[in-house]
Design a protein around this motif. Structure first.
Motif, mmCIF file in Angstrom:
data_model
loop_
_atom_site.group_PDB
_atom_site.id
_atom_site.type_symbol
_atom_site.label_atom_id
_atom_site.label_comp_id
_atom_site.label_asym_id
_atom_site.label_seq_id
_atom_site.Cartn_x
_atom_site.Cartn_y
_atom_site.Cartn_z
ATOM 1 N N HIS A 16 45.912 -1.367 37.295
ATOM 2 C CA HIS A 16 47.257 -1.876 37.565
ATOM 3 C C HIS A 16 47.871 -1.179 38.774
ATOM 4 O O HIS A 16 47.285 -0.266 39.363
ATOM 5 C CB HIS A 16 48.132 -1.736 36.320
ATOM 6 N N ARG A 17 49.071 -1.552 39.121
ATOM 7 C CA ARG A 17 49.728 -1.054 40.339
ATOM 8 C C ARG A 17 50.075 0.430 40.279
ATOM 9 O O ARG A 17 50.296 1.048 41.325
ATOM 10 C CB ARG A 17 50.998 -1.861 40.608
ATOM 11 N N ALA A 18 50.143 1.004 39.089
ATOM 12 C CA ALA A 18 50.491 2.415 38.956
ATOM 13 C C ALA A 18 49.286 3.273 38.595
ATOM 14 O O ALA A 18 49.432 4.395 38.134
ATOM 15 C CB ALA A 18 51.589 2.590 37.900
ATOM 16 N N SER A 19 48.095 2.754 38.840
ATOM 17 C CA SER A 19 46.852 3.441 38.470
ATOM 18 C C SER A 19 46.447 4.510 39.473
ATOM 19 O O SER A 19 45.503 5.254 39.239
ATOM 20 C CB SER A 19 45.719 2.419 38.363
ATOM 21 N N GLY A 20 47.123 4.578 40.622
ATOM 22 C CA GLY A 20 46.736 5.465 41.710
ATOM 23 C C GLY A 20 46.078 4.714 42.845
ATOM 24 O O GLY A 20 45.924 5.255 43.945
ATOM 25 N N GLN A 21 45.703 3.470 42.614
ATOM 26 C CA GLN A 21 45.096 2.671 43.678
ATOM 27 C C GLN A 21 46.098 2.355 44.788
ATOM 28 O O GLN A 21 45.700 2.020 45.917
ATOM 29 C CB GLN A 21 44.545 1.359 43.104
ATOM 30 N N PHE A 22 47.387 2.485 44.490
ATOM 31 C CA PHE A 22 48.434 2.212 45.474
ATOM 32 C C PHE A 22 49.288 3.455 45.719
ATOM 33 O O PHE A 22 50.474 3.359 46.028
ATOM 34 C CB PHE A 22 49.294 1.036 44.990
ATOM 35 N N GLY A 23 48.643 4.619 45.606
ATOM 36 C CA GLY A 23 49.305 5.882 45.901
ATOM 37 C C GLY A 23 50.380 6.246 44.897
ATOM 38 O O GLY A 23 50.593 5.572 43.882
ATOM 39 N N LYS A 24 51.068 7.343 45.186
ATOM 40 C CA LYS A 24 52.194 7.753 44.339
ATOM 41 C C LYS A 24 53.304 6.703 44.392
ATOM 42 O O LYS A 24 54.068 6.553 43.435
ATOM 43 C CB LYS A 24 52.725 9.114 44.801
ATOM 44 N N GLU A 25 53.378 5.951 45.501
ATOM 45 C CA GLU A 25 54.346 4.856 45.582
ATOM 46 C C GLU A 25 54.202 3.940 44.375
ATOM 47 O O GLU A 25 55.192 3.538 43.769
ATOM 48 C CB GLU A 25 54.130 4.028 46.856
ATOM 49 N N GLY A 26 52.965 3.593 44.046
ATOM 50 C CA GLY A 26 52.724 2.729 42.903
ATOM 51 C C GLY A 26 52.911 3.445 41.584
ATOM 52 O O GLY A 26 53.543 2.917 40.662
ATOM 53 N N VAL A 27 52.393 4.668 41.493
ATOM 54 C CA VAL A 27 52.480 5.419 40.233
ATOM 55 C C VAL A 27 53.933 5.652 39.838
ATOM 56 O O VAL A 27 54.301 5.559 38.662
ATOM 57 C CB VAL A 27 51.739 6.767 40.348
ATOM 58 N N ALA A 28 54.780 5.933 40.827
ATOM 59 C CA ALA A 28 56.184 6.264 40.551
ATOM 60 C C ALA A 28 56.940 5.112 39.912
ATOM 61 O O ALA A 28 58.007 5.317 39.316
ATOM 62 C CB ALA A 28 56.876 6.698 41.842
ATOM 63 N N LEU A 29 56.413 3.893 39.989
ATOM 64 C CA LEU A 29 57.065 2.760 39.346
ATOM 65 C C LEU A 29 57.138 2.943 37.835
ATOM 66 O O LEU A 29 57.979 2.336 37.167
ATOM 67 C CB LEU A 29 56.313 1.462 39.668
ATOM 68 N N MET A 30 56.257 3.791 37.294
ATOM 69 C CA MET A 30 56.222 4.000 35.846
ATOM 70 C C MET A 30 57.360 4.896 35.354
ATOM 71 O O MET A 30 57.538 5.049 34.142
ATOM 72 C CB MET A 30 54.882 4.609 35.430
ATOM 73 N N HIS A 31 58.124 5.475 36.276
ATOM 74 C CA HIS A 31 59.169 6.418 35.871
ATOM 75 C C HIS A 31 60.166 5.757 34.928
ATOM 76 O O HIS A 31 60.768 4.730 35.245
ATOM 77 C CB HIS A 31 59.900 6.953 37.103
#
Length: 708
Positions: free
Chosen positions: A517-532
């Motif tokens: 998914h988009r917050a898996s790290g494949q899209f950097g911390k930008e993507g991961v931070a969406l899980m906040h």
């Protein structure tokens, strides 16, 4: 043509298979499990270098180690040099020291068990903990030195509290929380006070009356252990405490001694985990000096993947940070002055492999060419002369020689079995070393595996790896196994050879897919931070997108989509059969978190903040919220002695399911912990999973050969 459509290459492959099907054979079950030869042959494991002219390999059959000459290829028997000629160990609850091949000498004679013995750099002392107090013994005289006196059932000196062991210092430490100074003059340690941390009971069922393990386990929002960092002179004396207030709500990461032992770099983080600071602390006084301060609007990770690398010039360190939204390296002076970024851009560095201080060059791996692949790069200290050193559309694992002159890559992709090649530090190929592809590879009919992407409605192209059935026919429909983990920055989709394991289900006519998914790290911390503050939201949006994409294909049986995962993947699976029940038909969940207030403070609050601060987020992220939406068939597995994700999660979930009159399946593994695949229970777990797949996806009996 978009990547997620069937490629012309794949269609050509299908035609070739159809034409040559009579000449090919399917892999047997034993071949898919790697117990007999098949698509690949054993390949030596290259573990490092003995010097710049010899790399070290381990024979896959005999396990014998060899040093191999890079020019002639000549192999000679190799024994790794001991880290020193002395080893310390615990035997029969006491500390022993052994020099070379001499008989071990007993150093302690106490009835209580010593733990984590650690030899001082000068070899004169061995530090250890006993009953959660910190001690050392002088090797030459056997004189014992006791540094702390106040350990209780809730006070631990040099022995970590559970949440630090699990989430901060790490399980490989075996609870060790003390560190020798390089000059052997001081010992630093953490002191934990768990008085206010709630105790969680884990009940064992063996014996007539059973037993209870009692662990101080802070769940989300609970009081954390109070922590102090102390320094003691090796010979004994008063403890000097670092200048922090243990009553503050805070975390301390793994500390690092300076080269000469004159100071220790201490990582500090607030309870909210959005502010990380480094302090240089003097062991003689405890005085601290701030040398780094990082804030992020989501969270900052506390010491991950070698965040800090001190250089031997004793003037600089290299910092890894994702403060820009992507993980990169930065060059700092020891007093915390940023000299310059070493790397930048919308891609991720992964590991710092080698630092050539003489020529001021770093060698590192990164996911730059594609987020699903790893390559080796070099760049100068000033951030210039950036160069990729590996080649092709492969994922590379590298071992670099002691001077950085050569490296060996072990590389593959989803269609290419592992190969090994020697290169120099300019990226020039010196020689091919080995190819694991078997000579009769082409005689087997196998399911095609390929990398694809699945588009979302808001602009993400989710990476996925899919394995099609053997002799795939687009006019037929096939069931699907969707495997994932799903945690923050924990993607599992890589462009690497997947071995033979997927081929049994490919033989049986099942499509297998993994999606990040988009917050898996494949899209950097930008993507991961969406899980906040909203675990579950984006993962399920993207997994549902993938499910819709699959079920829209004419070759997918739209009533037989199974999703499976363990731990966070278990959470995702239970969410898929409740929150996402309109899109998933079956689930096989292992050790799931079912409501985040039931998990530990450090991990959960990093992403969710506390339940008090984010009540709606916790409600929306809980599987329990969506039980009424459940349909399909879910099996949940959990071990009753799981000290990480407590079985309480599953009990609360099945309680809600029963009250809602929902049908599901449950499998308990007595005595198991968070994982049991390597135990005797693993065989049962495997056979039960096989039964579930055959019964529900294939609707036929399990072949007898799978039980042999």
């Amino acid at each position: 043509m978009k990547l997620y459509l069937l490629s012309a290459t794949f269609i050509a492959f299908l035609s070739a298979v159809a034409l040559d099907a009579s000449a090919q054979q399917k892999l047997t079950f034993q071949q898919t499990q790697g117990t007999v030869p098949s698509l690949t042959k054993p390949q030596a494991v290259i573990s490092g270098w003995s010097d710049d002219s010899h790399y070290i390999e381990t024979d896959p059959k005999t396990r014998q180690m060899y040093a191999v000459d890079i020019r002639s290829g000549e192999r000679s028997s190799y024994s790794p040099p001991p880290k020193s000629n002395v080893e310390v160990m615990v035997k029969d609850k006491d500390v022993y020291i052994q020099y070379g091949k001499d008989e071990p000498t007993k150093l302690t004679k106490d009835t209580a068990e010593e733990k984590n013995p650690s030899l001082s750099p000068d070899g004169k002392y061995v530090a250890f903990t006993r009953n959660s107090d910190l001690y050392a013994v002088e090797v030459a005289t056997g004189k014992e030195i006791r540094y702390t006196m106040d350990a209780t059932d809730v006070i631990y000196n040099g022995y970590s509290s559970w949440v630090y062991f699990e989430e901060i210092l790490g399980r490989p430490t075996k609870y060790k929380a003390f560190w020798w100074a390089p000059d052997s003059k001081h010992l630093a340690f953490m002191r934990f006070d768990d008085t206010k941390v709630p105790m969680f009971p884990i009940n064992g069922a063996t014996g007539q009356h059973g037993y209870t393990e009692k662990t101080r386990y802070p769940k989300a929002g609970d009081p954390n252990p109070e922590v102090k960092i102390g320094f003691v002179p090796t010979a004994g004396g008063a403890i000097v405490w670092a200048d922090f207030n243990e009553k503050d709500d805070q975390y301390f990461g793994t500390p690092y001694w300076s080269f000469d032992g004159s100071s220790m770099m201490v990582q500090w983080m607030n309870r909210g985990q959005d502010n990380l600071k480094f302090y240089a602390v003097k062991p003689e006084t405890g005085a601290k000096k701030e040398i780094y301060d990082e804030k992020q609007s989501s969270w900052v990770d506390l010491d991950y993947d070698g965040r800090i690398t001190y250089l031997e010039d004793k003037k600089h360190y290299i910092l890894k940070s994702d403060k820009t939204g992507w993980a990169h390296y930065y060059l700092y002076t020891l007093d915390g002055k940023l000299l310059n970024p070493l790397t930048s851009g919308k891609w991720q560095v992964t590991n710092l492999v080698y630092v050539d201080e003489k020529n001021k060059v770093i060698y590192f791996t990164a996911r730059k060419e594609a987020s699903t692949r790893t390559d080796l790069y070099r760049v100068n200290y000033n951030g210039k002369d950036f160069k990729r050193l590996t080649f092709g559309e492969y994922s590379h694992q590298v071992k670099i020689s002691p001077s950085g002159k050569y490296f060996i890559t072990t590389y593959s992709n989803v269609s290419t079995p592992s190969k090994q090649t020697l290169l120099d530090n300019t990226g020039k190929v010196v020689k091919e070393i080995s190819d694991s592809k078997s000579a009769d590879f082409e005689t087997y009919a196998i399911g095609k595996t390929e990398m694809i992407t699945i588009p979302t409605d808001d602009g993400y192209n989710l990476p996925a790896v899919i394995t099609y059935p053997v002799n795939f026919d687009q006019s037929k429909t096939y069931p699907v196994i969707f495997s994932m983990y799903g945690g923050p920055d924990a993607g599992t989709v890589t462009n690497t050879w997947k071995g033979t394991a997927p081929q049994w289900w490919a033989n049986e006519g099942i499509i297998q897919i993994a999606v990040d998914h988009r917050a898996s790290g494949q899209f950097g911390k930008e993507g991961v931070a969406l899980m906040h503050r909203n675990l579950g939201k984006w993962e399920m949006k993207d997994y549902i997108t993938a499910a819709k994409w699959l079920k829209a294909k004419p070759w997918v049986n739209n009533k037989k989509l199974l999703i499976t995962g363990h731990s966070y993947g278990g959470y995702m699976t239970t969410m898929a059969l409740t929150y996402g029940a309109d899109y998933f038909d079956y689930g096989y969940a292992g050790a799931p978190v079912t409501s985040w207030e039931l998990y530990d403070s450090a991990y959960t609050e990093r992403f969710m903040d506390t339940p008090k601060e984010n009540p709606e987020g916790y409600k929306n992220a809980s599987v329990l919220t969506y039980v009424d939406k459940y349909k399909g068939l879910l099996r949940v597995m959990h071990a009753d002695m799981d000290d990480n994700v407590h079985m309480q999660n599953t009990i609360q979930f099945i309680n809600k399911m029963e009250d809602a009159n929902k049908h599901f399946e449950l499998m308990i593994y007595p005595g198991g912990r968070h994982g049991w695949s390597a135990t005797v229970k693993g065989k049962h777990d495997f056979t039960e999973r096989v039964r579930f797949y055959y019964q529900n996806l294939l609707e036929k009996p399990v072949p007898e050969e799978l039980f042999k």
